[in-house]
Design a protein around this motif. Structure first.
Motif, PDB file in Angstrom:
ATOM      1  N   ARG A  19      98.828 -32.264  21.815  1.00 47.36           N
ATOM      2  CA  ARG A  19      97.645 -33.111  21.737  1.00 47.36           C
ATOM      3  C   ARG A  19      97.946 -34.501  21.176  1.00 47.36           C
ATOM      4  NH1 ARG A  19      92.949 -28.663  20.003  1.00 47.36           N
ATOM      5  NH2 ARG A  19      92.934 -27.654  22.058  1.00 47.36           N
ATOM      6  N   SER A  20      99.102 -34.664  20.580  1.00 47.47           N
ATOM      7  CA  SER A  20      99.466 -35.987  20.071  1.00 47.47           C
ATOM      8  C   SER A  20     100.515 -36.682  20.925  1.00 47.47           C
ATOM      9  CB  SER A  20      99.975 -35.876  18.626  1.00 47.47           C
ATOM     10  OG  SER A  20     101.043 -34.949  18.530  1.00 47.47           O
ATOM     11  N   GLN A  21     101.295 -35.940  21.698  1.00 43.77           N
ATOM     12  CA  GLN A  21     102.350 -36.543  22.499  1.00 43.77           C
ATOM     13  C   GLN A  21     101.945 -36.784  23.952  1.00 43.77           C
ATOM     14  OE1 GLN A  21     105.371 -37.644  21.418  1.00 43.77           O
ATOM     15  NE2 GLN A  21     104.734 -37.145  19.330  1.00 43.77           N
ATOM     16  N   ASP A  22     101.037 -35.993  24.479  1.00 45.17           N
ATOM     17  CA  ASP A  22     100.554 -36.203  25.848  1.00 45.17           C
ATOM     18  C   ASP A  22      99.602 -37.393  25.845  1.00 45.17           C
ATOM     19  OD1 ASP A  22      99.160 -36.172  28.284  1.00 45.17           O
ATOM     20  OD2 ASP A  22      99.296 -34.003  28.447  1.00 45.17           O
ATOM     21  N   PRO A  23      99.912 -38.475  26.582  1.00 47.09           N
ATOM     22  CA  PRO A  23      99.042 -39.654  26.548  1.00 47.09           C
ATOM     23  C   PRO A  23      97.598 -39.360  26.908  1.00 47.09           C
ATOM     24  CG  PRO A  23     101.126 -40.189  27.616  1.00 47.09           C
ATOM     25  CD  PRO A  23     101.113 -38.696  27.404  1.00 47.09           C
ATOM     26  N   ARG A  24      97.359 -38.446  27.843  1.00 44.60           N
ATOM     27  CA  ARG A  24      95.985 -38.125  28.235  1.00 44.60           C
ATOM     28  C   ARG A  24      95.214 -37.465  27.105  1.00 44.60           C
ATOM     29  NH1 ARG A  24      97.739 -34.757  33.386  1.00 44.60           N
ATOM     30  NH2 ARG A  24      99.174 -34.096  31.734  1.00 44.60           N
ATOM     31  N   GLU A  25      95.900 -36.633  26.322  1.00 45.04           N
ATOM     32  CA  GLU A  25      95.264 -35.994  25.181  1.00 45.04           C
ATOM     33  C   GLU A  25      95.140 -36.958  24.002  1.00 45.04           C
ATOM     34  OE1 GLU A  25      94.715 -31.854  25.596  1.00 45.04           O
ATOM     35  OE2 GLU A  25      94.022 -33.542  26.811  1.00 45.04           O
ATOM     36  N   HIS A  26      96.177 -37.755  23.799  1.00 41.30           N
ATOM     37  CA  HIS A  26      96.198 -38.697  22.682  1.00 41.30           C
ATOM     38  C   HIS A  26      95.017 -39.663  22.743  1.00 41.30           C
ATOM     39  CE1 HIS A  26      98.672 -41.965  20.349  1.00 41.30           C
ATOM     40  NE2 HIS A  26      97.527 -41.664  19.763  1.00 41.30           N
ATOM     41  N   GLN A  27      94.741 -40.203  23.920  1.00 38.81           N
ATOM     42  CA  GLN A  27      93.669 -41.193  24.027  1.00 38.81           C
ATOM     43  C   GLN A  27      92.295 -40.592  23.794  1.00 38.81           C
ATOM     44  OE1 GLN A  27      94.231 -42.688  28.005  1.00 38.81           O
ATOM     45  NE2 GLN A  27      92.840 -41.206  28.909  1.00 38.81           N
ATOM     46  N   VAL A  80     109.665 -34.861  14.900  1.00 36.27           N
ATOM     47  CA  VAL A  80     109.533 -36.291  14.621  1.00 36.27           C
ATOM     48  C   VAL A  80     109.369 -37.033  15.931  1.00 36.27           C
ATOM     49  CG1 VAL A  80     110.742 -38.345  13.779  1.00 36.27           C
ATOM     50  CG2 VAL A  80     110.875 -36.229  12.479  1.00 36.27           C
ATOM     51  N   SER A  81     108.537 -38.053  15.930  1.00 32.14           N
ATOM     52  CA  SER A  81     108.512 -38.999  17.042  1.00 32.14           C
ATOM     53  C   SER A  81     108.444 -40.402  16.467  1.00 32.14           C
ATOM     54  CB  SER A  81     107.321 -38.740  17.974  1.00 32.14           C
ATOM     55  OG  SER A  81     106.096 -39.045  17.331  1.00 32.14           O
ATOM     56  N   ALA A  82     108.993 -41.350  17.201  1.00 30.14           N
ATOM     57  CA  ALA A  82     109.026 -42.742  16.760  1.00 30.14           C
ATOM     58  C   ALA A  82     108.648 -43.641  17.922  1.00 30.14           C
ATOM     59  CB  ALA A  82     110.422 -43.104  16.242  1.00 30.14           C
ATOM     60  N   LEU A  83     108.123 -44.816  17.611  1.00 25.67           N
ATOM     61  CA  LEU A  83     107.725 -45.724  18.675  1.00 25.67           C
ATOM     62  C   LEU A  83     107.828 -47.170  18.227  1.00 25.67           C
ATOM     63  CD1 LEU A  83     103.872 -46.084  18.949  1.00 25.67           C
ATOM     64  CD2 LEU A  83     104.916 -44.773  17.119  1.00 25.67           C
ATOM     65  N   ARG A  84     107.995 -48.025  19.206  1.00 25.60           N
ATOM     66  CA  ARG A  84     107.889 -49.476  19.030  1.00 25.60           C
ATOM     67  C   ARG A  84     106.866 -49.974  20.039  1.00 25.60           C
ATOM     68  NH1 ARG A  84     111.649 -51.537  15.651  1.00 25.60           N
ATOM     69  NH2 ARG A  84     113.485 -50.241  15.216  1.00 25.60           N
ATOM     70  N   PHE A  85     106.099 -50.979  19.650  1.00 24.51           N
ATOM     71  CA  PHE A  85     105.016 -51.443  20.518  1.00 24.51           C
ATOM     72  C   PHE A  85     104.839 -52.946  20.361  1.00 24.51           C
ATOM     73  CE2 PHE A  85     103.505 -49.740  16.502  1.00 24.51           C
ATOM     74  CZ  PHE A  85     102.714 -50.763  15.985  1.00 24.51           C
ATOM     75  N   ALA A  86     104.248 -53.546  21.385  1.00 27.69           N
ATOM     76  CA  ALA A  86     104.018 -54.991  21.375  1.00 27.69           C
ATOM     77  C   ALA A  86     102.899 -55.320  22.352  1.00 27.69           C
ATOM     78  CB  ALA A  86     105.291 -55.752  21.757  1.00 27.69           C
ATOM     79  N   SER A  87     102.152 -56.372  22.030  1.00 34.58           N
ATOM     80  CA  SER A  87     101.101 -56.851  22.918  1.00 34.58           C
ATOM     81  C   SER A  87     101.274 -58.353  23.141  1.00 34.58           C
ATOM     82  CB  SER A  87      99.719 -56.577  22.333  1.00 34.58           C
ATOM     83  OG  SER A  87      98.710 -57.178  23.141  1.00 34.58           O
TER      84      SER A  87
END
Length: 245
Positions: A19-27, A80-87
Motif C-alpha cells: 500500500r505504500s510502494q504501489d503508486p496506485r495505492e500510495h496516491q 527500506v525504500s529511498a527516493l529523490r524527487f524534483a519539480s
C-alpha cells in the motif's frame, strides 16, 4: 533529514509494503499527492522512476519526477525504500529533495517512519515561506496521511471514506461553536468552543497528532539513499496536462 514522521501500524509487512510502494495505492492515502504514476525505466539497472502531481486549485497542477529504490529483504528484518524527487514547475516552492521510508518489525505490527528534506526555490522569500508556512504544512500533511494509512490497514476502511470522516468532523468542530455563539448563552458557547478545540478526534478520523514528529537520537538516512541518481526531468513522452499550463 528536515522532517521526520513515525507511526506504528498493526498490520503485516507485506500489506504495508504494497500500500505504500504501489503508486496506485500510495496516491489513495497520501494527502500530498493527487497523482503518482510510474515512468518507463531506461535500463534494467536503473532505479524505478515516477511522476507525481499535486493539484493546487481547479486549474493548476504542479508536477515533478522522482527515482526510488527499495530493499525488501534485509538481514535485520527491516525493509527500506529511498527516493529523490524534483519539480521544475516555477510555482512549486519545493525544487528538489530526497527521503526514505523504513519498515521496522514491532510487536503486533510495523513501525513505519519517514525522514525527508528538500531545497526550496524563490531565494530568501522562499526560505521564509518554507520555514513558517510550507514546511509545517508538509509535516502535518505527512503525519495526517500516515494516520490515514494506519486506519486503512487496521480497520479496512478505504482512504476515500476516511477523508470524508475527517471532513465531516472538521466541519462539525467549526460549525458547532459558530452556531452556539449565535444561539446559546456566552457560557454555553464557550463550553462548546472548548469542546471543539480540546476533544480528541474520533478513533475513525485521521489525525496528525497521533504520529511521532521528532526523530530519535542518532537517526540517519539509509545507505541506499546515497546510491540513487538525481530525479530526471519530465520526459517528452509524458507532457504536462492542460491543468499544468
Amino acid at each position: 533529514m528536515g522532517l521526520y514522521i513515525e507511526t506504528r501500524i498493526r498490520t503485516d509487512p507485506d500489506t504495508l509494503w504494497a500500500r505504500s510502494q504501489d503508486p496506485r495505492e500510495h496516491q489513495r492515502w497520501d494527502l500530498r499527492f493527487t497523482e503518482i504514476a510510474p515512468l518507463p525505466r531506461t535500463g534494467d539497472d536503473e532505479p524505478d522512476r515516477f511522476r507525481y502531481a499535486t493539484r493546487l486549485g481547479p486549474f493548476l497542477t504542479v508536477a515533478g519526477t522522482g527515482t526510488s529504490a527499495g530493499e525488501r529483504h534485509r538481514a535485520d528484518g527491516e525493509r527500506v525504500s529511498a527516493l529523490r524527487f524534483a519539480s521544475p514547475h516555477p510555482l512549486s516552492l519545493l525544487a528538489e529533495g530526497s527521503g526514505y521510508w523504513r519498515y521496522v518489525p514491532a510487536d503486533g505490527g510495523v513501525r513505519f517512519l519517514t525522514g525527508y528534506d528538500y531545497r526550496p526555490r524563490w531565494g530568501r522569500p522562499g526560505r521564509i515561506a518554507d520555514r513558517w508556512v510550507f514546511r509545517p504544512l508538509m509535516g502535518w500533511a505527512t503525519a495526517w496521511s500516515f494516520d490515514r494509512l494506519r486506519l486503512w490497514c487496521e480497520t479496512g476502511t478505504p482512504p476515500e471514506r476516511l477523508r470524508l470522516h475527517w471532513l465531516a468532523e472538521t466541519a462539525l468542530r467549526l460549525l458547532a461553536p459558530a452556531a452556539a455563539a449565535l444561539l446559546a448563552p456566552p457560557a454555553a458557547a464557550l463550553a462548546v468552543l472548548a469542546a471543539a478545540l480540546l476533544l480528541p478526534p474520533s478513533a475513525r478520523t485521521p489525525a496528525a497528532r497521533r504520529c511521532l514528529r521528532t526523530a530519535p537520537p542518532r537517526t540517519a538516512a539509509p545507505a541506499l539513499l546515497h546510491t540513487l541518481p538525481p530525479a530526471a526531468p519530465l520526459p517528452a513522452a509524458a507532457p504536462a496536462s492542460p491543468r499544468e499550463s
